[in-house]
Motif scaffolding. Structure first.
Motif, PDB file in Angstrom:
ATOM      1  N   ALA A  72      16.645 -34.806 -12.671  1.00 42.54           N
ATOM      2  CA  ALA A  72      16.899 -34.418 -11.275  1.00 42.54           C
ATOM      3  C   ALA A  72      18.341 -33.988 -11.073  1.00 42.54           C
ATOM      4  CB  ALA A  72      16.554 -35.590 -10.353  1.00 42.54           C
TER       5      ALA A  72
ATOM      6  N   GLN B 222      18.919 -30.600 -12.966  1.00 41.74           N
ATOM      7  CA  GLN B 222      18.245 -29.494 -12.283  1.00 41.74           C
ATOM      8  C   GLN B 222      18.935 -29.151 -10.964  1.00 41.74           C
ATOM      9  OE1 GLN B 222      15.943 -27.557 -13.256  1.00 41.74           O
ATOM     10  NE2 GLN B 222      14.954 -28.558 -14.992  1.00 41.74           N
TER      11      GLN B 222
ATOM     12  N   ASP C 209      13.437 -22.800  -6.993  1.00 46.00           N
ATOM     13  CA  ASP C 209      12.039 -23.221  -6.857  1.00 46.00           C
ATOM     14  C   ASP C 209      11.552 -23.902  -8.131  1.00 46.00           C
ATOM     15  OD1 ASP C 209      11.931 -22.284  -4.300  1.00 46.00           O
ATOM     16  OD2 ASP C 209      11.013 -20.347  -4.827  1.00 46.00           O
TER      17      ASP C 209
ATOM     18  N   LEU D 105      13.190 -27.358  -8.398  1.00 46.52           N
ATOM     19  CA  LEU D 105      12.569 -28.329  -7.501  1.00 46.52           C
ATOM     20  C   LEU D 105      11.193 -28.750  -8.002  1.00 46.52           C
ATOM     21  CD1 LEU D 105      13.533 -26.879  -4.002  1.00 46.52           C
ATOM     22  CD2 LEU D 105      14.483 -28.899  -5.142  1.00 46.52           C
ATOM     23  N   GLU D 106      10.464 -27.816  -8.596  1.00 44.90           N
ATOM     24  CA  GLU D 106       9.151 -28.154  -9.148  1.00 44.90           C
ATOM     25  C   GLU D 106       9.292 -29.130 -10.310  1.00 44.90           C
ATOM     26  OE1 GLU D 106       5.269 -25.908 -11.166  1.00 44.90           O
ATOM     27  OE2 GLU D 106       6.963 -24.748 -10.370  1.00 44.90           O
TER      28      GLU D 106
ATOM     29  N   ILE E  41      11.812 -31.220 -10.773  1.00 47.13           N
ATOM     30  CA  ILE E  41      12.242 -32.502 -10.208  1.00 47.13           C
ATOM     31  C   ILE E  41      11.045 -33.251  -9.619  1.00 47.13           C
ATOM     32  CG2 ILE E  41      13.590 -33.566  -8.360  1.00 47.13           C
ATOM     33  CD1 ILE E  41      15.691 -31.376  -8.797  1.00 47.13           C
ATOM     34  N   GLU E  42      10.176 -32.518  -8.926  1.00 45.77           N
ATOM     35  CA  GLU E  42       8.994 -33.138  -8.329  1.00 45.77           C
ATOM     36  C   GLU E  42       8.070 -33.727  -9.394  1.00 45.77           C
ATOM     37  OE1 GLU E  42       5.212 -31.952  -5.434  1.00 45.77           O
ATOM     38  OE2 GLU E  42       6.597 -30.416  -6.170  1.00 45.77           O
ATOM     39  N   GLU E  43       7.821 -32.962 -10.458  1.00 46.16           N
ATOM     40  CA  GLU E  43       6.917 -33.435 -11.506  1.00 46.16           C
ATOM     41  C   GLU E  43       7.500 -34.641 -12.230  1.00 46.16           C
ATOM     42  OE1 GLU E  43       4.748 -31.770 -15.575  1.00 46.16           O
ATOM     43  OE2 GLU E  43       5.915 -30.418 -14.291  1.00 46.16           O
ATOM     44  N   THR E  44       8.784 -34.561 -12.562  1.00 41.34           N
ATOM     45  CA  THR E  44       9.421 -35.683 -13.260  1.00 41.34           C
ATOM     46  C   THR E  44       9.463 -36.928 -12.379  1.00 41.34           C
ATOM     47  OG1 THR E  44      10.819 -34.097 -14.450  1.00 41.34           O
ATOM     48  CG2 THR E  44      11.475 -36.412 -14.517  1.00 41.34           C
ATOM     49  N   GLY E  45       9.768 -36.727 -11.106  1.00 45.49           N
ATOM     50  CA  GLY E  45       9.794 -37.865 -10.185  1.00 45.49           C
ATOM     51  C   GLY E  45       8.426 -38.508 -10.019  1.00 45.49           C
ATOM     52  N   ARG E  46       7.365 -37.672  -9.996  1.00 47.15           N
ATOM     53  CA  ARG E  46       6.010 -38.213  -9.873  1.00 47.15           C
ATOM     54  C   ARG E  46       5.651 -39.052 -11.099  1.00 47.15           C
ATOM     55  NH1 ARG E  46       3.635 -33.768  -9.444  1.00 47.15           N
ATOM     56  NH2 ARG E  46       3.730 -33.594  -7.168  1.00 47.15           N
TER      57      ARG E  46
ATOM     58  N   SER F 160      10.223 -30.421 -19.785  1.00 53.91           N
ATOM     59  CA  SER F 160      11.204 -30.976 -18.858  1.00 53.91           C
ATOM     60  C   SER F 160      12.620 -30.739 -19.365  1.00 53.91           C
ATOM     61  CB  SER F 160      10.949 -32.473 -18.671  1.00 53.91           C
ATOM     62  OG  SER F 160      11.927 -33.045 -17.827  1.00 53.91           O
TER      63      SER F 160
END
Length: 415
Positions: free
Chosen positions: A240, A243, A257, A260-261, A263-268, A303
């Motif tokens: 995160a 990125q 974009d 952010l995608e 970051i979203e996937e890694t955070g999930r 990632s």
């Protein structure tokens, strides 16, 4: 003076007194059966020893040790720990008579003849000590009442062993003396009973070894959970940060974009790992999510690429058929290696080799060292975790600079 009277202000003094008096009732029952009218000194000795064989025989029942242990906890060492069935640690007695970490009293049934023997000795000690304290309590309280009675009437023969002074109002001044002696006896007998309980009802060597093994298992599990959180959450935060920094520096809408995608996937993924760990900590009965394996290595590689690293990856061999522990630990080791690249080296070329051959899994991650980087010795907790994971699986791992590159190399046997 206040220090001497302090034990009499503690509730534990009176719970111990009651516990011993209840034990002494067994001898009183024997005295009732035998008869005490015109009893001689020899008769009293017989009455005192009469219940001993039966009491020792009762201790042969395994559950008797558990019952006595629970009673001792509640009456001799009252406190929050008294209701904890697995507390066998020996704690220190505080100012109120309670014990900090536990009274050192086992509540497990007798598992050996030694346990039965210790329980039998405890029952006899409780029985005789309680009988002696009961007789002393009756005599001293009766003597105090008799002293009050002699202030106005002549003393009568009421079964007291102690001689009393003649009639006189000044006898009332002597009333505190037998009560003080009784207080000393109650405190001393309670302390003696507590010491005997710790010695005779304490955990056996087998129970201590079992408790030590359980404690070791807990520490190992905590260490494993700490490594899991370090690797998963650390990787997510590193991705995160990298990125977000790259997106701000690029100032490009499309790149932002994609960042952010990622970051979203890694955070999930990190949230899923966190949920699984929390389920373990809560001992949740619900199904826990499966830990990721090397079958999902492409997710880690992608990632790292979105973080700016130039990843050259090569995976050979039946990775999907790896044993579960090897595959899961291999995933975490690869994750930590790539996280260190992003965290310490930045967007540099990375070469990843994952091979399954010869009955072993080989992981090799190399990356160029940035110019300002210096050799860091054995590294931090993440690199130490890689080595620990390898050792636990019977393998080996090495981390450190080599030929101008930073290398993480691990070999894990498949059996």
């Amino acid at each position: 003076m206040i220090r001497l009277l302090r034990p009499l202000t503690r509730a534990v003094t009176y719970t111990r007194w009651l516990h011993l008096l209840v034990g002494g009732l067994v001898v009183l029952a024997a005295a009732t059966v035998h008869g005490v009218e015109d009893a001689t000194a020899r008769d009293w000795v017989v009455i005192t020893l009469l219940p001993v064989p039966l009491t020792a025989a009762v201790a042969l029942v395994p559950a008797m040790r558990r019952a006595e242990g629970l009673q001792a906890r509640l009456m001799l060492f009252p406190g929050a720990h008294a209701r904890e069935a697995h507390s066998v640690e020996k704690g220190s007695e505080g100012a109120d008579g309670a014990v900090g970490e536990g009274p050192g009293i086992s509540v497990a049934p007798s598992a050996s003849w030694r346990d039965r023997g210790r329980t039998a000795v405890w029952l006899v000690v409780r029985l005789e000590l309680g009988w002696g304290l009961g007789v002393a309590s009756v005599q001293l309280i009766g003597y105090a009442l008799a002293l009050l009675g002699t202030t106005s009437e002549a003393p009568d023969d009421d079964g007291l062993f102690l001689p009393r002074p003649g009639q006189g109002a000044w006898n009332a001044l002597l009333v505190p003396l037998p009560l003080a002696v009784l207080g000393v006896l109650v405190v001393a007998a309670g302390g003696l009973a507590a010491a005997a309980a710790r010695s005779l009802l304490g955990p056996s060597p087998t129970e201590r070894l079992a408790a030590l093994e359980e404690r070791t298992e807990q520490l190992l599990e905590r260490n494993r959970i700490a490594r899991e959180l370090h690797d998963s959450i650390g990787h997510a935060l590193t991705v995160a940060v990298v990125q977000a920094g790259a997106a701000r520096a690029a100032a490009d809408a499309d790149f932002t974009d994609r960042a952010l995608e990622a970051i979203e996937e890694t955070g999930r993924d990190a949230l899923e790992d966190l949920e699984r760990v929390l389920r373990v900590l809560r001992e949740d009965a619900g199904p826990a999510r499966r830990r990721p394996t090397l079958a999902a290595a492409d997710r880690l590689l992608e990632s790292a690429r979105t973080g700016g690293a130039e990843v050259d990856a090569e995976v050979s061999g039946p990775v999907d058929e790896l044993p579960g522990p090897v595959s899961r630990e291999g995933y975490r080791m690869l994750q930590e290696a790539l996280t260190n690249v992003l965290r310490h080296a930045g967007p540099v070329p990375v070469r990843v080799r994952v091979a399954v051959s010869g009955g072993a899994l080989t992981l090799d991650v190399r990356n160029a060292l940035p110019r300002q980087a210096a050799p860091t010795g054995r590294g931090g907790s993440g690199l130490r975790g890689i080595r620990e994971r390898a050792v636990l699986l019977g393998g080996r791992a090495s981390t450190g600079p080599e030929d101008g590159e930073w290398r993480v190399h691990a070999e894990l046997p498949l059996r």
